[in-house]
Structures are given as structure tokens and as C-alpha cells.
Design a protein around this motif. Structure first.
Motif, short mmCIF file in Angstrom:
data_model
loop_
_atom_site.label_atom_id
_atom_site.label_comp_id
_atom_site.label_asym_id
_atom_site.label_seq_id
_atom_site.Cartn_x
_atom_site.Cartn_y
_atom_site.Cartn_z
N PRO A 1 3.12 15.88 -4.47
CA PRO A 1 3.75 15.88 -2.88
C PRO A 1 2.71 15.14 -2.05
O PRO A 1 3.27 14.71 -0.96
N LEU A 2 1.31 15.30 -2.26
CA LEU A 2 0.40 14.75 -1.31
C LEU A 2 0.61 13.26 -1.55
O LEU A 2 0.20 12.55 -0.53
N PHE A 3 0.70 12.69 -2.67
CA PHE A 3 0.67 11.12 -2.69
C PHE A 3 1.82 10.59 -1.96
O PHE A 3 1.87 9.56 -1.52
N LEU A 4 2.97 11.38 -1.74
CA LEU A 4 4.17 10.96 -1.37
C LEU A 4 4.27 11.26 0.24
O LEU A 4 4.51 10.09 0.88
N LEU A 5 3.33 12.21 0.48
CA LEU A 5 3.17 12.41 2.17
C LEU A 5 2.21 11.28 2.58
O LEU A 5 2.29 10.73 3.71
N ALA A 6 1.14 10.93 1.75
CA ALA A 6 0.35 9.94 2.23
C ALA A 6 0.93 8.40 2.37
O ALA A 6 0.67 7.80 3.45
N GLY A 7 2.03 8.17 1.83
CA GLY A 7 2.65 7.09 1.78
C GLY A 7 3.74 6.97 2.91
O GLY A 7 3.39 6.16 3.67
N LEU A 8 4.29 8.02 3.22
CA LEU A 8 4.89 8.06 4.50
C LEU A 8 4.13 8.25 5.66
O LEU A 8 4.80 7.76 6.75
N MET A 9 3.06 8.46 5.68
CA MET A 9 2.11 8.58 6.83
C MET A 9 1.88 7.12 7.22
O MET A 9 1.50 6.57 8.41
N MET A 10 1.75 6.22 6.39
CA MET A 10 1.86 4.78 6.61
C MET A 10 2.78 3.95 7.22
O MET A 10 2.78 2.75 7.73
N LEU B 1 0.92 -1.16 0.19
CA LEU B 1 0.02 0.04 0.11
C LEU B 1 0.75 1.41 -0.12
O LEU B 1 0.49 2.17 -0.63
N ILE B 2 1.91 1.21 0.83
CA ILE B 2 3.00 2.30 0.79
C ILE B 2 3.45 2.74 -0.65
O ILE B 2 3.37 3.77 -1.26
N GLY B 3 4.00 1.59 -1.18
CA GLY B 3 4.69 1.60 -2.51
C GLY B 3 3.42 2.13 -3.70
O GLY B 3 3.95 3.11 -4.40
N SER B 4 2.31 1.63 -3.68
CA SER B 4 1.40 2.00 -4.53
C SER B 4 0.72 3.37 -4.73
O SER B 4 0.40 3.86 -5.46
N THR B 5 0.80 3.84 -3.39
CA THR B 5 -0.02 5.03 -3.14
C THR B 5 1.51 6.27 -3.42
O THR B 5 0.88 7.17 -4.34
N MET B 6 2.58 6.16 -3.14
CA MET B 6 3.52 6.90 -3.52
C MET B 6 3.98 7.05 -5.13
O MET B 6 4.09 7.79 -5.42
N ALA B 7 3.55 5.80 -5.62
CA ALA B 7 3.81 5.71 -7.35
C ALA B 7 2.86 6.67 -7.91
O ALA B 7 3.16 6.87 -8.78
N HIS B 8 1.74 6.94 -7.60
CA HIS B 8 0.88 7.82 -8.08
C HIS B 8 1.28 9.30 -8.53
O HIS B 8 0.96 10.08 -9.40
N ALA B 9 2.54 9.54 -7.69
CA ALA B 9 3.05 10.82 -8.12
C ALA B 9 3.94 10.93 -9.50
O ALA B 9 4.10 11.98 -10.16
N VAL B 10 3.95 9.94 -9.93
CA VAL B 10 4.77 9.72 -11.20
C VAL B 10 3.70 10.00 -12.43
O VAL B 10 4.08 10.14 -13.65
N ILE B 11 2.36 10.21 -12.24
CA ILE B 11 1.22 10.13 -13.24
C ILE B 11 1.25 11.31 -13.99
O ILE B 11 1.24 12.48 -13.39
N SER B 12 1.45 11.46 -15.20
CA SER B 12 1.49 12.66 -15.90
C SER B 12 0.20 13.02 -16.65
O SER B 12 -0.76 12.06 -16.89
N VAL B 13 0.02 14.29 -17.03
CA VAL B 13 -1.45 14.70 -17.73
C VAL B 13 -1.39 13.95 -19.09
O VAL B 13 -0.49 13.54 -19.91
N GLY B 14 -2.69 13.21 -19.11
CA GLY B 14 -3.20 12.63 -20.34
C GLY B 14 -2.88 11.16 -19.87
O GLY B 14 -3.14 10.29 -21.01
#
Length: 428
Positions: free
Chosen positions: A390-399, A307-320
Motif C-alpha cells: 500500500p505504501l508503494f501505491l501511495l508514494a506513486g499517487l503522491m507524485m 517514476l510514478i509507474g516504476s514506484t507503484m510497480a514495486h507492490a507486485v514483488i513477492s517473497v523471495g
């Protein structure tokens, strides 16, 4: 398999299992939750946005409508444990009432334009989710009542798969049709009518299934059972529920707005939502299959890390980039489905049968506080001028602190099976 006399089926080794009629009811109730979940999580915010509301107001309405019923959800447990209306049972009258309340609320939402009557829309949304909280709590109490210890992982897997499959199908279908018809007042009310109508099958089965009238665990009602919540292992379970669910939900509930900001249309939102929900179903299926191989400690550790890894990985999604969003959404869903079944199974074992619905609901209420994560995420988004990574990364760190609980939870001994609580498998 052989059929027990009133105790549901048993395996060839003689281990008791929940009978078919109860499983069908549980699956239908959880499937109905999935249908409503599909709309509320993926499209309700977009519906309000199409009516002209600002994103801050949308987030406040969404949080209000969901957080209050689930924050008060534990109150329905003692009511169900204590009262047996008209001798119909401790569970099924409340399950039926909750389903009916939800269906009427959904119809009401279709008739209100939130852009013109935001207060009325929020109030009816509150009633709708309140109905869901009532039947969810009381159905969980029935599951705890009738499920032997050895059958808990299987039952939790089945009901959560039912919820996630229903949510996946309806998310994809809603997204597909909304891309053609558009979303907003006067355009997409048919979705709410559909959700309301799908409450009829579980409501009908609730009316005809028989619940034990004598010797029910609720007849042993004892407030001392609540002490299970403040024992060290109970506190560890509560802490784990908060640490995995609160930041995870903060991401989940805000993903539709993230997709919209990334240039995705309604069809793309539906596709990504379906990917996450299908992932949840896969995770729910895998957990009971993997437990004998990995052991409890391994299943907890893998769930947290995934869950930590898949949450933080959302930070790499780009437009479209719909493909990457859908793929990461699927993995995020797998991790969530895995942890949901794991936590529910642990909570079933920790629940006290004297207050089955109450103690199980209170443990599960911890994960329901995850709604606060959605509000915190929304506030953080405003503070960061709409920057999601940044919020995706922070959410992962919170876990990360959840890793410290792997050992204590692995030593959490399950409550002994209560053979007398197995189901009466008859229809009235």
C-alpha cells in the motif's frame, strides 16, 4: 575539439565546454558521494539492526543523521559564495575540508557499536554526512561557476553517472563480501575504512587545482540574488523537486528493509541495490541524449510518468522474488536518474551567478528534503503493520500533481551563458 586559452575545450562549432581537469575533479567528488551513498543507503540500517536496535530507532537515527545536514546544506552556499579563505578560492578549501570531515567520521563510525552507544553513533554519523553536505554544496557551486549554459546537460550527466556507477560497483561489492563475512560491529568495519580511504584522490586534486582568484562570481556577492527563489517559475521548480523526490526517496531509503522482510540475504540486497544504481546511471546518460528528440516538455513528462509507474510497480514483488525486485529496481533507478539530471540542469539555469552556490543549493535543497519521505514511509509502515505494497501505491499517487507542472517547467527559460565564468584550466 580545440583547447581554449584558459577557458577549457571547445567543440568544432566553437561552443565552450568545461575542461578536463575540472571534469575529473567533479567526477571524483561525485564518485565519492556514490561510494558513501552505497553504504549509507543499502547497509547502514542493516548494520544497526545487527547491533540489536529496533527498526523505529534505526529509522530515527538514519533520518537524523541525513536530514539535518542536508536541511542545513543551503547555509554552506553563502559561506562559500562570500568567503575566500587565505586567497585559496571560494570553493576548493571548503571542498577539501568537507572530504576530510567525512573521512574522519567514517573511521569514527567503524569504532562505535550503535547497539551500545546509539547517541554517539548518531552524532558521528551526523558529522560524516555534514562533511558530505559541505563538499557537495561547494562542488556544485564550482560547477555552476565554470559551466557554460550549453554544456550543463553534459556536465550534469557526467557527474551523476560518476556517482551512480561508483555507487553501483560498491553496492554490489559490499553486498557480495558481506554475504561471506556478515554485517555488524566487529565484522564489517572494513567497509567504512574503505570509504574513508577513497576520499584521498579527490582530496589530493582539490589541493592542487587552481581556482580563479580574481573576477570570481562570488566577488559580486549580493543578497538580492535570492529573489530568484520566489519568482513564479522558481516556485514551480521547487514544487517539482518536492513532488518527484520526497515520495521517491521514501521508497528508496526503505527498500533494503523491504528486501530483508522479503527473505533476501545481503548478497540479494547488494544485487538489487546495484540494479537501481545502474539504472540511475542509464537514466542520467539518456536524459541529455533524449532532450533534443523529445524537447523539454517531453523529457519532463516522460520522467514523471516513468517514476510514478516504476514506484507503484514495486507492490507486485513477492517473497523471495529477487529477479522481479532487481528488474523493477533498475527501472525505478532509470526514472530517478533521468529526473535527477533534469532537475539539476533546470536548477543550474535558474541559479543566479552572484550567489551561485547559494541559489543552486537552495533549489537542490528541495530535493534534499526528500529525507522526510523516508521517515514518513517508516511511520506509515508501522501504521500498516509492516505491509509495504500500500505504501508503494501511495508514494506513486503522491507524485501525480507533478504532471500539472510539466507546462510551466517547459517554459522555464535558461539563464544566459556567462562566458567570463568559464574555467581557468591550470594546476597550481
Amino acid at each position: 575539439m580545440t583547447e581554449g586559452l584558459g577557458d577549457g575545450p571547445t567543440t568544432r562549432l566553437g561552443m565552450p565546454r568545461v575542461g578536463r581537469v575540472h571534469l575529473i575533479l567533479f567526477a571524483l567528488v561525485y564518485g565519492l558521494q556514490g561510494v558513501v551513498f552505497a553504504y549509507v543507503i543499502n547497509f547502514n540500517q542493516l548494520y544497526m539492526k545487527a547491533s540489536g536496535l529496533e527498526e523505529t530507532t534505526i529509522n530515527d537515527v538514519q533520518t537524523f543523521a541525513i536530514i539535518l545536514p542536508f536541511a542545513l546544506k543551503f547555509l554552506f552556499g553563502p559561506i562559500s559564495d562570500r568567503f575566500n579563505p587565505l586567497g585559496l578560492g571560494h570553493r576548493r578549501p571548503f571542498i577539501g575540508f568537507g572530504i576530510l570531515m567525512q573521512s574522519l567520521g567514517l573511521i569514527g563510525l567503524a569504532l562505535i557499536n550503535p547497539g551500545q552507544h546509539v547517541g554517539g553513533f548518531a552524532a558521528v554519523a551526523l558529522i560524516t554526512v555534514l562533511g558530505l553536505a559541505i563538499y557537495d554544496t561547494c562542488c556544485d557551486g564550482l560547477i555552476v561557476d565554470v559551466t557554460p549554459e550549453a554544456d550543463r546537460p553534459r556536465v550534469q550527466s557526467i557527474v551523476m553517472v560518476a556517482r551512480f556507477v561508483a555507487a553501483t560497483i560498491m553496492t554490489f561489492a559490499f553486498g557480495h563480501f558481506l554475504s561471506e563475512t556478515g554485517i555488524g560491529p566487529g565484522k564489517s568495519g572494513w567497509i567504512l575504512y574503505t570509504c574513508a580511504a577513497l576520499g584521498l584522490p579527490p582530496l589530493a586534486l582539490t589541493l592542487v587545482i587552481r581556482e580563479r582568484r580574481e573576477g570570481h562570481p562570488g566577488d559580486q556577492f549580493d543578497w538580492h540574488a535570492l529573489k530568484v527563489l520566489i519568482r513564479p517559475k522558481g516556485l514551480a521548480l521547487i514544487a517539482f523537486g518536492l513532488l518527484y523526490a520526497l515520495p521517491g526517496w521514501g521508497v528508496e531509503i526503505n527498500l533494503p528493509l523491504f528486501y530483508a522482510s522479503s527473505g533476501f540475504d545481503e548478497s540479494d540486497v547488494g544485487l538489487c541495490g546495484a540494479a537501481r544504481l545502474s539504472g540511475r546511471a542509464v537514466g542520467a546518460i539518456l536524459l541529455p541524449l533524449a532532450t533534443p528528440i523529445l524537447g523539454r516538455k517531453g523529457t519532463i513528462l516522460l520522467g514523471v510518468v516513468g517514476l510514478i509507474g516504476s514506484t507503484m510497480a514495486h507492490a507486485v514483488i513477492s517473497v523471495g522474488d529477487v529477479a522481479t525486485a532487481a528488474g523493477l529496481g533498475f527501472l525505478f533507478g532509470v526514472a530517478n536518474g533521468w529526473n535527477d539530471v533534469l532537475f539539476a540542469t533546470l536548477a543550474m539555469g535558474a541559479a543566479d551567478p552572484r550567489l551561485a552556490a547559494s541559489t543552486f543549493a537552495l533549489f537542490m535543497a528541495v530535493t534534499n528534503l526528500n529525507i522526510l519521505g523516508g521517515s514518513l514511509f517508516g511511520r506509515g509502515l508501522v501504521a500498516l503493520d509492516g505491509s509495504y505494497p500500500p505504501l508503494f501505491l501511495l508514494a506513486g499517487l503522491m507524485m501525480l500533481p507533478a504532471l500539472l507542472l510539466v507546462g510551466p517547467l517547459a517554459r522555464l527559460a535558461p539563464r544566459a551563458s556567462d562566458a567570463k565564468d568559464r574555467p581557468d584550466e591550470f594546476l597550481a
